[in-house]
Design an enzyme around this catalytic site. Structure first.
Site, short mmCIF file in Angstrom:
data_model
loop_
_atom_site.label_atom_id
_atom_site.label_comp_id
_atom_site.label_asym_id
_atom_site.label_seq_id
_atom_site.Cartn_x
_atom_site.Cartn_y
_atom_site.Cartn_z
N ARG A 108 0.92 -1.06 -0.22
CA ARG A 108 -0.06 0.07 -0.16
C ARG A 108 0.79 1.24 -0.10
O ARG A 108 1.77 1.35 0.73
CB ARG A 108 -0.92 0.22 1.31
N HIS A 135 -7.55 0.92 -6.59
CA HIS A 135 -7.77 -0.27 -5.35
C HIS A 135 -8.32 -1.46 -5.75
O HIS A 135 -9.54 -1.79 -5.31
CB HIS A 135 -8.79 0.59 -4.22
N GLN A 138 -10.09 -4.53 -3.62
CA GLN A 138 -11.33 -3.87 -2.87
C GLN A 138 -12.46 -4.12 -4.07
O GLN A 138 -13.38 -4.71 -3.87
CB GLN A 138 -11.29 -2.32 -2.50
N ASP A 227 -17.52 6.20 -0.88
CA ASP A 227 -16.46 6.25 -0.21
C ASP A 227 -16.09 7.40 0.37
O ASP A 227 -16.98 8.53 0.18
CB ASP A 227 -15.28 5.87 -1.09
N CYS A 266 -16.56 0.87 1.38
CA CYS A 266 -15.31 0.06 1.50
C CYS A 266 -14.82 0.13 2.92
O CYS A 266 -14.08 -0.68 3.49
CB CYS A 266 -14.35 0.46 0.36
N ARG A 292 -13.43 -9.46 1.63
CA ARG A 292 -11.96 -9.22 1.33
C ARG A 292 -11.01 -10.47 1.27
O ARG A 292 -10.28 -10.79 0.61
CB ARG A 292 -11.28 -8.08 2.02
#
Ligand code: CP
Ligand code: NVA
Length: 308
Positions: A108, A135, A138, A227, A266, A292
């Site tokens: 990340r 992402h 996700q 988000d 998310c 996930r």
């Protein structure tokens, strides 16, 4: 070996194969406890190294559980403990060492270029665990959740994004092109997707539409995703941006204009959604978060050429 950096780089058939593997594996471990290993133990002896240059709760835990359930182990690094960011060790030497000790690397990062540099110097697969522009884990996981809940192929659903044009939306746009689903984006005028994304949309899809009115964007939606307004990498006037998004806050009234849509987020969340909707019946955010683990297991297998 294969990397998993952006949805757009992975063929549709492969994305589908990852999702069908997820379903099989998830079904098979219904009675297993959190750290019990899948019967076939496919990643026995494999070490996943993960490094987070930005905060993370879900991604770090879900990759940890994913590799453990596949029979392997995980080691999570903090960049400030490495020579890379403090002692000046080169990225190429760091990548070489990661490749010598580990079998797969999740990163990340707050820097898109760093993903490319690691990709260049690693000789093990690299998974993007969120970057400023993307992402992918996700969104692939969210597609699994959407199909699991609706029991429909996503290409038959109207998907709506209300919120900022950020990394998660970029991956959703790439997914819309790959999976051929309708995607309405609702965001304030000055926050439309960046020009390179708009170019990609106009070249590759007639199913993605951008609206600057949330009530129009959400019409007929089967699924609404959102988000945070302020992402980790945002270097903006936060107060102003939050104010600019006030009309795009997801509340019950806005949701009532959809086609009885389910709601995905998310996480982590901010001011973009009311508690009533977030904790409401149509919200599937906890199932979404747990999935996930399941989807990332199949992504790990794909990267290590072990997908059945
Ligand atoms: N959704 C998500 O990636 O969460 P974290 O930032 O907690 O990993
Ligand atoms: N867009 C958010 C996603 C967090 C998982 C961020 O980048 O901060």
């Amino acid at each position: 070996m294969k990397h998993f950096i952006n949805i757009k780089d992975v063929p549709y058939k492969t994305l589908r194969k990852i999702l069908s593997d997820t379903k099989k594996r998830k079904d098979l471990r219904k009675k297993l406890k959190t750290l019990e290993i899948d019967k076939d133990n496919p990643l026995k002896g494999i070490l996943l190294i993960q490094m987070f240059e930005k905060s993370s709760l879900r991604t770090r835990l879900s990759f940890y559980l994913a590799i453990r359930q596949l029979g392997g182990s995980a080691l999570t690094l903090r960049p400030d403990e490495l020579h890379l960011s403090k002692g000046g060790e080169s990225l190429s030497d760091t990548a070489k060492i990661l490749s010598t000790y580990g079998d797969i690397f999740v990163l990340r990062t707050d820097n898109e270029k760093k993903l490319n540099s690691f990709k260049k110097f690693l000789s093990i697969p690299l998974i993007n665990g969120l970057s400023p522009n993307s992402h992918p884990a996700q969104i692939l996981s969210d597609i699994f959740t959407i199909e699991e809940i609706t029991k429909k192929n996503i290409s038959r659903l109207n998907i709506c994004w209300i919120g900022d044009s950020n990394n998660v939306l970029n991956s959703l746009i790439e997914a819309s092109i790959k999976f051929s689903f309708k995607l309405n984006i609702g965001c304030p005028k000055n926050y439309n997707p960046p020009s390179e994304m708009q170019r990609m949309i106009s070249q590759k899809s007639s199913k993605i539409k951008i609206f600057n009115n949330p009530k129009v964007a959400i019409k007929n939606a089967d699924v609404v995703l959102t988000d945070k307004v302020i992402s980790m990498n945002d270097k903006v006037n936060k107060k102003k941006k939050i104010k600019d998004f006030l009309n795009f806050k997801i509340n019950s009234k806005l949701m009532s204009l959809s086609n009885k849509a389910i709601l995905l987020h998310c996480l982590p969340r901010g001011s973009e959604i009311t508690d009533e909707v977030f904790y409401g019946k149509k919200s599937k955010v906890w199932q979404q978060a747990l999935n996930r683990v399941h989807v990332q297991k199949s992504i790990l297998l794909y990267c290590l050429n072990k997908l059945r």
